[in-house]
Motif scaffolding. Structure first.
Motif, short mmCIF file in Angstrom:
data_model
loop_
_atom_site.label_atom_id
_atom_site.label_comp_id
_atom_site.label_asym_id
_atom_site.label_seq_id
_atom_site.Cartn_x
_atom_site.Cartn_y
_atom_site.Cartn_z
N PHE A 26 -33.90 8.45 -36.39
CA PHE A 26 -32.84 9.59 -36.35
C PHE A 26 -31.78 8.86 -35.54
O PHE A 26 -30.71 9.98 -35.51
N GLY A 27 -31.87 8.04 -34.79
CA GLY A 27 -30.72 7.62 -33.94
C GLY A 27 -30.71 8.27 -32.56
O GLY A 27 -30.26 7.86 -31.51
N ASP A 28 -31.30 9.46 -32.35
CA ASP A 28 -31.38 10.16 -31.31
C ASP A 28 -32.69 11.21 -31.59
O ASP A 28 -32.86 11.68 -32.56
N TRP A 29 -33.77 10.79 -30.65
CA TRP A 29 -35.03 11.70 -30.83
C TRP A 29 -34.61 13.25 -30.75
O TRP A 29 -35.52 13.96 -31.41
N ASN A 30 -33.63 13.74 -30.39
CA ASN A 30 -33.52 15.27 -30.02
C ASN A 30 -32.99 15.60 -31.79
O ASN A 30 -33.19 16.86 -32.10
N LYS A 31 -32.69 14.91 -32.90
CA LYS A 31 -32.50 15.21 -34.06
C LYS A 31 -33.84 15.33 -34.71
O LYS A 31 -33.70 15.65 -36.17
N ALA A 32 -34.83 14.76 -34.22
CA ALA A 32 -36.17 14.42 -35.32
C ALA A 32 -36.87 15.76 -35.63
O ALA A 32 -37.34 15.82 -36.78
N LEU A 33 -37.06 16.73 -34.67
CA LEU A 33 -37.86 17.96 -34.97
C LEU A 33 -37.74 18.37 -36.18
O LEU A 33 -36.37 18.86 -36.29
N GLY A 34 -38.61 18.96 -36.98
CA GLY A 34 -38.40 19.57 -38.29
C GLY A 34 -37.91 18.91 -39.46
O GLY A 34 -37.76 19.37 -40.55
N LYS A 35 -37.53 17.76 -39.29
CA LYS A 35 -37.01 16.65 -40.45
C LYS A 35 -38.02 16.15 -41.27
O LYS A 35 -39.14 16.22 -40.61
#
Length: 806
Positions: free
Chosen positions: A159-168
């Protein structure tokens, strides 16, 4: 007084520079080696210690045996075992199963695909057993169906940044998953590391009784505090005995107890998590406690060799030191003062060497070599370790300095000042013992290195029963879905292709196993079940790998799911007692594999489909099973490697442009099976070289001393007509005799130890005389060059200068 001791030490060091340099150089290199060995051993012993409850976590492993066979241990367990333990055993706080996906799994996000290693299906209780730090989500992340937990590294990569992963959303080849958690990566000193944990579909999970004969997941337990491990193992043994009785009876016509009475075994034991890495090499783990012991011994040897050098050189110079000691005694110096002076000299040498060793080892760590990183993850030496080394150097200084201190302190000043000790043999016996010990160690390390290298070469060159060269493996074929056959067909007419086959299971690493029994034996209620690795392949498999078909035929094209075939190896025939049957009595027989029926198409000659640590076992190739193909195996023409890789990648991108292309070669994959031995060989070469270097430094010092002590003798002999050759031989003879004695001692000891090591391999090279001749000859040559160089220098010197002083 201490200041005076130091001043005296530095004056002596400057006056006898060669001896000071030899002592400090030898100890410095030894300290550097010891520091690196300590870091390696510390890392090996720290595996899985980061888990909060590592003293209560256990891995369950299977112990299986057929009647009359040895017990085999491996970590795979039945799928039913984890639920049984968590639900029925009150001493178990939590149980978690881990099902490994493929060697490499393609994860898709939107229109991007990523080939991820270490992808597993795991029970939701995984986070109750293992200590995991959540960056997003919580311990219930795998409770929800079709959920996935990512490691920090994998989340950043995808995702490029782990902060963007949740719920995807993420997809594997056939299932969509929602990211419900992101966790910190397990450290490198963990035997188990993951990038993605996929939830288990409990609704569709099949836990029928027949699954007790299949072994797939690895099961971990967290026991309750004060739980009795031995009692739990015993209860589990009694419980599984009862469960297996009807399973065996239904399958084989005899109960498990009857199988057990005949010498069979199927039981499950607990292994402490802290033991998994170092005590499971026979179950596939990379670590080995034997290697830890070996390198600890090497570290001790390095320090001993360097310390022996100091003792040798100091006692060898006892005649000169005795004069100084005698004068001091006459002037009123006490024995304790003289002893402190000698000890100060020794500790000063040791401390200087320790500082130099710390600098050398830090320079090695900052090289940032991938080879070093796999053994030592740290790039900076810990301050506590540096302090420990300095403390060790003081102890070594005290111990190595006490021997010459006592020897020199025992001289009588009247005898010394009369010159009665010049040329005496005081300390000579000790020097000889220490020199022999040094070279016993060095020769032993060289022999060990040669044996390990020969075994690795033997395994690489052994005829495996198939042609491992020029076999290209295209991985992750399962991600192409129904286009797998399209890829195979699209490359079929390329000029670099000799043969190709769709397969499940890599050569050297079968990915699954099964239990098989001839149907005729089931009908006759004969008590026989054979566990074996399985491969799945299409009709082109045998000509692609180049193995020999002994009976029957390869799979025909167009087999339906209702009519499947099987090919066995000779060892499988022996296991069922069919080795003497004619082809007509073998081909066409029906074989039961975990409840599915297969027609026996043919028999292949035994070939080494797994590591050479194991003997060839029964093996089967199936035309179909519940797994799908995972790789495309392509035999390419010699000299077309670059063209083949580029062309296959082009075909891949045309069929599935969003899926990453990944490949390897079978010969390289097989070499990786012996990575630990290859790495061990490199380390042995390095440390054997260090040991020889340090030992030769000692010989160099003694050669210098011998030449200096005999300088007038050499001058007289030259005046009387002695040749340079005769003088050199006279000076070097005694030292070379000691090296030969060391060789005689080291040979049987090394043979015994390496013979024990070779017992780890079912197929092993021989230990013959040539290895010992090479080791002895190499050591002798190095020692001779060291001694003869300085002996020759003394022999060719002008005798007038040495005799002028008389």
């Amino acid at each position: 007084m201490f200041k005076n001791y130091l001043i005296t030490f530095f004056r002596k060091a400057l006056r006898r520079k060669a001896f000071a340099v030899i002592n400090i150089a030898g100890l410095s290199v030894s300290f550097a080696g010891v520091i690196l060995i300590f870091l390696y051993v510390s890392n090996e012993l720290s595996f899985d210690q980061f888990q909060d409850h590592n003293d209560r976590i256990y891995r369950v492993y299977a112990a299986l045996a057929q009647p009359g066979e040895a017990v085999k241990e491996f970590p795979a367990t039945p799928p039913n075992l984890g639920p049984l333990l968590s639900q029925k055993f009150d001493g178990v706080q939590s149980a978690a199963r881990v099902f490994e996906e493929n060697v490499s799994t393609t994860i898709t996000r939107d229109d991007q695909s990523f080939n991820e290693l270490n992808v597993y299906n795991a029970d939701s209780s995984f986070f109750n057993v293992f200590t995991v730090h959540f960056l997003a989500g919580d311990r219930n992340a795998l409770v929800r169906p079709a959920s996935v937990v990512l490691s920090h590294t994998a989340a950043d990569r995808i995702f490029g940044d782990w902060n963007k992963a949740l719920g995807k959303e993420l997809k594997t080849s056939d299932v969509s998953y929602t990211v419900t958690g992101v966790v910190e990566d397990f450290p490198s000193n963990s035997h188990f590391r993951f990038t993605c944990l996929l939830s288990i579909d409990y609704v569709n999970e099949n836990l029928n009784p027949g699954n007790w004969l299949a072994h797939w997941p690895v099961t971990y337990l967290l026991l309750k505090e004060n739980a009795d491990r031995a009692d739990l193992e015993d209860r589990l043994r009694r419980t599984t005995d009862k469960i297996l009785d009807p399973v065996y009876l239904a399958r084989y016509g005899k109960s498990y107890q009857e199988q057990k009475a005949a010498g069979g075994l199927q039981e499950y034991r607990f292994q402490p998590l802290r033991d998994v890495h170092l005590y499971s090499s026979h179950m596939g783990e990379k670590g080995n406690i034997l290697y830890v012991y070996i390198f600890v011994a090497i570290g001790v040897m390095l320090i001993c060799i360097a310390s022996f050098n100091y003792i040798n050189l100091t006692t060898a110079r006892s005649a000169w030191e005795a004069k100084s000691t005698g004068v001091r005694k006459v002037l009123g110096a006490t024995k304790s003062q003289l002893f402190r002076q000698f000890i100060t000299d020794s500790i000063a040498v040791s401390l200087l060497s320790a500082f130099a060793g710390i600098i050398i080892s830090q320079l090695v760590l900052t090289m940032n070599s991938s080879f070093i990183r796999q053994f030592i993850p740290d790039e900076i030496l810990p301050a506590t370790l540096c302090l420990m080394v300095l403390g060790l150097s003081i102890v070594i200084g005290l111990l190595s300095g006490s021997v010459p201190a006592r020897l020199l302190n025992a001289f009588q000043p009247t005898q010394v000042l009369k010159g009665q000790l010049i040329g005496s043999g005081r300390g000579n016996g000790l020097r000889q013992v220490l020199v022999v010990t040094q070279f016993v160690i060095s020769i032993g390390l060289i022999i060990s290195t040669l044996v390990i290298t020969r075994q690795l070469t033997y395994m690489r060159d052994l005829a495996l029963g198939f042609d491992k060269e020029h076999l290209l493996v295209v991985k992750n074929i399962g991600n192409l879905g129904d286009s797998k056959l399209t890829l195979k067909q699209s490359i079929a007419n390329e000029n670099f292709v000799v043969n190709s086959s769709l397969v499940y299971g890599m050569l050297g690493r079968p990915e699954n196993g099964a239990a098989f029994t001839p149907v005729e034996m089931i009908e006759q209620k004969k008590d026989l079940v054979v566990g074996m690795p399985i491969y799945i392949a299409d009709h082109d498999y045998l000509p692609t790998i180049g193995t020999k078909l002994l009976m029957g035929h390869a799979f025909p094209e167009g087999l339906t799911r209702g009519h499947q075939q099987i090919i066995l190896n000779k060892e499988a025939l022996r296991a069922v007692g069919w080795q003497d049957r004619a082809e007509k009595d073998v081909v066409g027989q029906m074989i039961d594999v975990n409840g599915l029926r297969y027609e026996l198409a043919g028999v292949v000659d035994d070939y080494h489909f797994m590591s050479l640590r194991q003997k060839v076992t029964p093996m089967a190739i199936l035309s179909h099973y519940y797994q799908d193909y995972t790789a495309l195996l392509i035999r390419i023409r010699p000299g077309t490697t670059t063209q083949a890789i580029a062309s296959v990648e082009d075909h891949w991108k045309q069929i599935s442009p969003g899926v990453p292309f990944e490949y390897s070669f079978v010969d390289e994959d097989l070499d990786k099976l012996y990575a630990s031995e290859q790495e061990l060989s490199v380390l042995f070469v390095c440390f054997a070289g260090v040991a020889i270097f340090v030992a030769c430094l000692g010989l160099l010092g003694l050669a210098i001393f011998a030449a200096e002590r005999s300088v007038k003798e050499i001058g007289i002999r030259k005046v009387l007509g002695a040749s340079v050759t005769s003088i050199v031989l006279r000076l070097s003879r005694s030292m070379l005799v000691l090296v030969l004695v060391a060789f005689v001692i080291a040979t049987p000891v090394s043979w015994y130890m390496m013979d024990r090591w070779l017992e780890n391999f079912a197929y092993r090279s021989s230990i013959d005389v040539s290895l010992f001749a090479i080791a002895g000859g190499l050591t002798l040559i190095v020692a001779m060059l060291t001694i003869i160089f300085h002996a020759t220098k003394a022999a060719v010197a002008n005798p007038v200068r040495s005799l002028k002083a008389e």
